[in-house]
Design a protein around this motif. Structure first.
Motif, PDB file in Angstrom:
ATOM      1  N   GLU A  40      -0.272   2.513   9.569  1.00 40.30           N
ATOM      2  CA  GLU A  40       0.563   1.749   8.652  1.00 40.30           C
ATOM      3  C   GLU A  40       2.018   2.181   8.758  1.00 40.30           C
ATOM      4  OE1 GLU A  40       1.201   0.938   3.861  1.00 40.30           O
ATOM      5  OE2 GLU A  40      -0.595   2.011   4.562  1.00 40.30           O
ATOM      6  N   THR A  42       6.129   1.282   7.107  1.00 40.43           N
ATOM      7  CA  THR A  42       6.874   0.683   6.003  1.00 40.43           C
ATOM      8  C   THR A  42       8.144   0.076   6.567  1.00 40.43           C
ATOM      9  OG1 THR A  42       6.015   2.328   4.447  1.00 40.43           O
ATOM     10  CG2 THR A  42       7.964   1.077   3.768  1.00 40.43           C
ATOM     11  N   ASP A 133       6.694  -7.566  16.893  1.00 39.48           N
ATOM     12  CA  ASP A 133       5.248  -7.392  16.843  1.00 39.48           C
ATOM     13  C   ASP A 133       4.623  -7.875  18.153  1.00 39.48           C
ATOM     14  OD1 ASP A 133       2.764  -6.790  15.941  1.00 39.48           O
ATOM     15  OD2 ASP A 133       2.622  -8.455  14.523  1.00 39.48           O
ATOM     16  N   ASN A 176      -0.397  -3.936   9.185  1.00 42.63           N
ATOM     17  CA  ASN A 176       0.884  -4.579   8.886  1.00 42.63           C
ATOM     18  C   ASN A 176       0.901  -5.953   9.560  1.00 42.63           C
ATOM     19  OD1 ASN A 176       1.735  -1.476   8.808  1.00 42.63           O
ATOM     20  ND2 ASN A 176       3.232  -2.653   7.616  1.00 42.63           N
ATOM     21  N   SER A 179       5.209 -10.910   9.492  1.00 47.59           N
ATOM     22  CA  SER A 179       5.919 -11.707   8.487  1.00 47.59           C
ATOM     23  C   SER A 179       6.321 -13.021   9.131  1.00 47.59           C
ATOM     24  CB  SER A 179       7.125 -10.933   7.943  1.00 47.59           C
ATOM     25  OG  SER A 179       7.971 -10.486   8.999  1.00 47.59           O
ATOM     26  N   HIS A 248      -7.592  -6.724   2.809  1.00 45.26           N
ATOM     27  CA  HIS A 248      -6.329  -7.118   2.199  1.00 45.26           C
ATOM     28  C   HIS A 248      -6.614  -7.936   0.944  1.00 45.26           C
ATOM     29  CE1 HIS A 248      -3.979  -5.562   5.436  1.00 45.26           C
ATOM     30  NE2 HIS A 248      -4.315  -6.476   6.325  1.00 45.26           N
ATOM     31  N   ARG A 314       2.993 -14.913   5.673  1.00 46.42           N
ATOM     32  CA  ARG A 314       2.577 -14.377   4.379  1.00 46.42           C
ATOM     33  C   ARG A 314       2.289 -15.467   3.361  1.00 46.42           C
ATOM     34  NH1 ARG A 314       7.820 -10.569   4.253  1.00 46.42           N
ATOM     35  NH2 ARG A 314       8.648 -12.643   4.755  1.00 46.42           N
ATOM     36  N   PHE A 337       6.928  -7.583  12.496  1.00 43.80           N
ATOM     37  CA  PHE A 337       6.052  -6.902  11.547  1.00 43.80           C
ATOM     38  C   PHE A 337       6.423  -7.253  10.106  1.00 43.80           C
ATOM     39  CE2 PHE A 337       6.043  -3.977  15.181  1.00 43.80           C
ATOM     40  CZ  PHE A 337       4.697  -3.719  15.327  1.00 43.80           C
ATOM     41  N   GLU A 339       5.159  -6.200   5.788  1.00 38.35           N
ATOM     42  CA  GLU A 339       4.652  -5.108   4.972  1.00 38.35           C
ATOM     43  C   GLU A 339       3.125  -5.200   4.870  1.00 38.35           C
ATOM     44  OE1 GLU A 339       4.529  -8.665   2.818  1.00 38.35           O
ATOM     45  OE2 GLU A 339       6.224  -7.770   3.873  1.00 38.35           O
ATOM     46  N   LYS A 340       2.483  -4.126   4.468  1.00 39.57           N
ATOM     47  CA  LYS A 340       1.068  -4.191   4.173  1.00 39.57           C
ATOM     48  C   LYS A 340       0.879  -5.069   2.939  1.00 39.57           C
ATOM     49  CE  LYS A 340      -3.027  -1.364   3.216  1.00 39.57           C
ATOM     50  NZ  LYS A 340      -3.567   0.000   3.000  1.00 39.57           N
TER      51      LYS A 340
END
Length: 380
Positions: A40, A42, A133, A176, A179, A248, A314, A337, A339-340
């Motif tokens: 993971e 951030t 990503d 992750n 996005s 998730h 998302r 990428f 966020e989780k």
């Protein structure tokens, strides 16, 4: 699909394959992924956080045309390659609100596309100056080639466990997940090969209040295993990383808009962690129906060479529409990428926010009228 391993196991009675998906496939068992599972991370603040809410810089050079009430906007009269950093931030904000934003007649090439999309990417000195990503089957670090499909995906599901033609959010099984994604079309038939997107803001709002509360407390099981096996068998490409299962939230809170969005897709979700098997299966069956019947929250885009779509994984799902079209379909996709995924119980849905803002505006109007007239209401 003729090269699928299951096609070699033919019934003498029906003359059709007798094995739906052979997990004893030697190609699958023999593959050793060259990269480890991801840990993971951030990411820094989403670029949309830095945007002017009114997007004055972007709309000073582009004309906005909304395609539906719920999702999809075309920006006309603008080249993405000429947008400033401020305008790109405002584009990101528009994408978080509208789900997907389209452009036609763009002059981008692959190098320019990568350069533009790095603006939205993850900056981390421990990884690289800027990282986009990378899909598990992607060989180039910066982009992946996207093609269409002339296969009958309803038939394919008899022989492979991965519903490759169904709605999905890009690699939602990652710790992750992505996005933003951007797809630029380089070759395309005149008819066919469209892509459809569905708003997960809208999908959540379309549920009953009781079902919303039910899903708010669940975790969806996202897996890459079905795609992992199918990629090796069908594409002949060894995935970069081992298969992964992640839990998730079935409903996630968008980090930019603060809105609730359904976080379930038929492409990668196989169940719900808190439910028993039959309960889980029936819930998945309903949500698949819910997604495919959401015409009021969907948009379908007809591609041309030079067309571009930028979307937010998302809050949307997408799928290429299969067909029997003639000619090549090839595009370049770049992804960054995110966020989780997380769920904030205090967050609100899109409809809830609209109602709240209407009530607040009405309250301000009533207060203004009372102040101007000197009328003060007192409780009985």
């Amino acid at each position: 699909m003729a090269n699928l391993q299951s096609r070699s196991h033919i019934s003498p009675d029906s003359q059709t394959p007798i094995t739906l998906h052979p997990h004893f496939n030697p190609k699958i068992l023999a593959h050793t992924p060259p990269e480890p599972l991801r840990e993971e991370i951030t990411p820094p603040r989403d670029r949309a956080h830095f945007a002017d809410p009114e997007k004055k810089a972007l709309f000073s050079v582009a004309t906005r045309v909304d395609l539906t009430e719920s999702i999809g906007t075309v920006l006309e009269g603008v080249q993405i390659s000429e947008l400033s950093g401020t305008q790109l931030d405002e584009l990101a904000a528009l994408v978080t609100e509208r789900g997907v934003v389209f452009f036609r007649g763009q002059d981008l090439d692959t190098q320019g596309q990568v350069r533009v999309f790095e603006h939205f990417g993850l900056y981390s000195p421990t990884l690289a100056p800027c990282i986009l990503d990378r899909h598990p089957a992607q060989k180039d670090q910066k982009y992946v080639n996207i093609h269409g499909s002339r296969e009958d995906h309803r038939e394919i599901l008899k022989y492979t466990p991965w519903p490759s033609g169904d709605f999905h959010a890009d690699t939602s099984f990652e710790i992750n997940p992505p996005s933003y994604s951007l797809l630029r079309m380089e070759e395309h038939p005149k008819v066919g090969g469209d892509t459809a997107w569905v708003s997960q803001y809208g999908l959540y709002d379309a549920l009953s209040d009781a079902y919303k509360k039910f899903l708010d407390g669940l975790h969806a099981v996202h897996t890459s295993r079905l795609q992992y096996d199918t990629i090796i068998d069908l594409w002949g490409v060894g995935p970069n990383r081992p298969p992964i299962d992640t839990h998730h939230p079935a409903v996630r809170t968008h980090p930019v808009t603060g809105l609730k969005a359904l976080n379930v897709n038929p492409g990668f979700v196989t169940g719900f962690a808190e439910l028993k098997k039959v309960e889980s299966d029936k819930t998945l069956d309903f949500l698949a129906y819910h997604i495919h019947s959401a015409d009021d929250h969907a948009v379908r885009w007809k591609w041309e060479v030079g067309s571009v779509a930028m979307w937010d994984n998302r809050c949307t799902l997408h799928r290429v529409i299969p067909g029997t079209y003639e000619g090549k379909r090839r595009g370049i996709r770049t992804t960054v990428f995110g966020e989780k995924p997380y769920f904030d119980p205090a967050s609100e849905s899109r409809n809830e926010r609209a109602r709240r803002l209407r009530d607040e505006l009405k309250g301000e109007g009533d207060a203004t009228v009372a102040a101007q007239t000197g009328k003060v209401e007192t409780p009985a």
